[in-house]
Write an enzyme that holds these catalytic residues in place. Structure first.
Site, short mmCIF file in Angstrom:
data_model
loop_
_atom_site.label_atom_id
_atom_site.label_comp_id
_atom_site.label_asym_id
_atom_site.label_seq_id
_atom_site.Cartn_x
_atom_site.Cartn_y
_atom_site.Cartn_z
CG ASN A 10 87.20 -58.09 42.71
OD1 ASN A 10 86.74 -57.96 41.57
ND2 ASN A 10 87.33 -59.28 43.29
CE LYS A 12 84.22 -59.86 45.09
NZ LYS A 12 83.80 -60.64 46.24
CG HIS A 95 88.66 -63.37 44.04
ND1 HIS A 95 87.47 -63.96 44.41
CD2 HIS A 95 88.74 -62.20 44.71
CE1 HIS A 95 86.87 -63.15 45.28
NE2 HIS A 95 87.62 -62.09 45.46
CD GLU A 97 83.90 -63.87 44.57
OE1 GLU A 97 84.04 -63.16 43.56
OE2 GLU A 97 83.70 -63.39 45.70
CD GLU A 167 89.91 -61.06 48.69
OE1 GLU A 167 89.48 -59.90 48.78
OE2 GLU A 167 89.59 -61.83 47.78
N GLY A 173 81.92 -61.13 51.37
CA GLY A 173 80.52 -60.88 51.03
C GLY A 173 79.55 -61.32 52.12
CB SER A 213 83.02 -58.08 55.28
OG SER A 213 82.22 -59.10 54.67
P1 13P Z 1 83.62 -58.17 50.00
O1 13P Z 1 84.34 -56.88 50.32
O2 13P Z 1 82.32 -57.95 49.29
O3 13P Z 1 83.53 -59.07 51.17
O4 13P Z 1 84.55 -58.92 48.90
C1 13P Z 1 85.89 -59.10 49.17
C2 13P Z 1 86.53 -59.62 47.94
O5 13P Z 1 86.33 -60.75 47.55
C3 13P Z 1 87.43 -58.71 47.20
O6 13P Z 1 88.14 -59.40 46.23
#
Ligand code: 13P
Length: 250
Positions: A10, A12, A95, A97, A167, A173, A213
């Site tokens: 992803n 983002k 997601h 976010e 997740e 992150g 992560s």
């Molecule tokens: P990270 O791998 O940066 O923690 O992000 C995970 C994520 O949100 C993938 O959709």
């Protein structure tokens, strides 16, 4: 029961078209001999560019979201019809976010899931608890609700098009990964929820990715767990140097 591994990146809100093209080109060649299922989800603005590079490769083209309606007065949104036109094959929905920054609720996510399925897309439905929910002992309950409500009205025939991504929000992150044991416990629990809704065969077959992560250093340990069938990778998906070792974990 052996399920295929499914590793998704992803991207983002990162990368211009030129940067996205460079990464897509590197992945197309370096993953050509990869043994698992792969997807990358660039920003909407790079979908056409990346799609042209990935056509005919073993990497699926994914979008990071879609609108809950086919067309109309939805300023700023992107429709499944527009995604189909670009050759997009899968959509990431729910997601964290989207849920937490943009306040998407389960009902809205469910409308998007059903619309994406209606138009033939595969869906990666993301679920996961906040840190305070985990500390309050509510991780399972939160994932259960998000799974049940996200899939409300989805037929058994469409379940093979669904992947669940667990997740935990506190691991995204942050550099904090769930332990393989903690993640596996939630994956096993979500699989039980799917069994209750769609039967044990569907539950045995559904792919449940872990996200939060994931790095080359922890990918193999996570994926060794019985119920962890892949990864949804954020930060480490942004370069071939960090993503390829995850995608080819041994
Ligand atoms: P990270 O791998 O940066 O923690 O992000 C995970 C994520 O949100 C993938 O959709």
């Amino acid at each position: 029961m052996s399920r295929p591994y499914y590793i998704a990146g992803n991207w983002k809100m990162h990368k211009t078209r030129a940067e996205a093209a460079e990464l897509a080109g590197a992945l197309a060649s370096r993953l050509a001999d990869g043994k698992h299922k792969y997807l990358v989800a660039p920003s909407f603005t790079s979908l056409e560019t990346v799609g042209a590079i990935l056509r005919g490769t073993n990497i699926l083209l994914g979008a990071q979201d879609c609108a809950p309606a086919e067309q109309g007065a939805h300023t700023g949104e992107v429709s499944v019809l527009q995604l189909k036109d670009l050759g997009v094959q899968a959509v990431i929905l729910g997601h964290s976010e989207r849920r937490h920054i943009y306040k998407e609720d389960d009902a809205l996510i469910n409308r998007k899931v059903k619309l994406a399925l209606k138009h033939g897309f595969e869906v990666i439905l993301c679920v996961g608890e906040l840190l305070e929910e985990r500390e309050a002992g509510r991780a399972e309950a939160v994932c259960e609700t998000q799974t049940i409500q996200g899939l409300e009205g989805v037929s058994a025939a469409d379940i093979p098009k669904i992947t669940i991504a667990y997740e935990p929000v506190w691991a995204i992150g942050t550099g904090k990964t769930a332990t393989p044991e903690d993640a596996d416990a939630i994956h096993a629990f979500v699989r039980k929820v799917i069994a209750r809704l769609y039967g044990t065969d569907a539950a045995e077959k559904i792919i449940i990715q872990y996200g939060g992560s994931v790095k080359s250093e922890n990918a193999a340990q996570l994926m060794a767990k019985e119920h962890i069938d892949g990864a949804l990778v954020g930060g480490a998906a942004l370069t071939a140097e960090t993503f390829v070792p995850i995608a080819k974990f041994a």
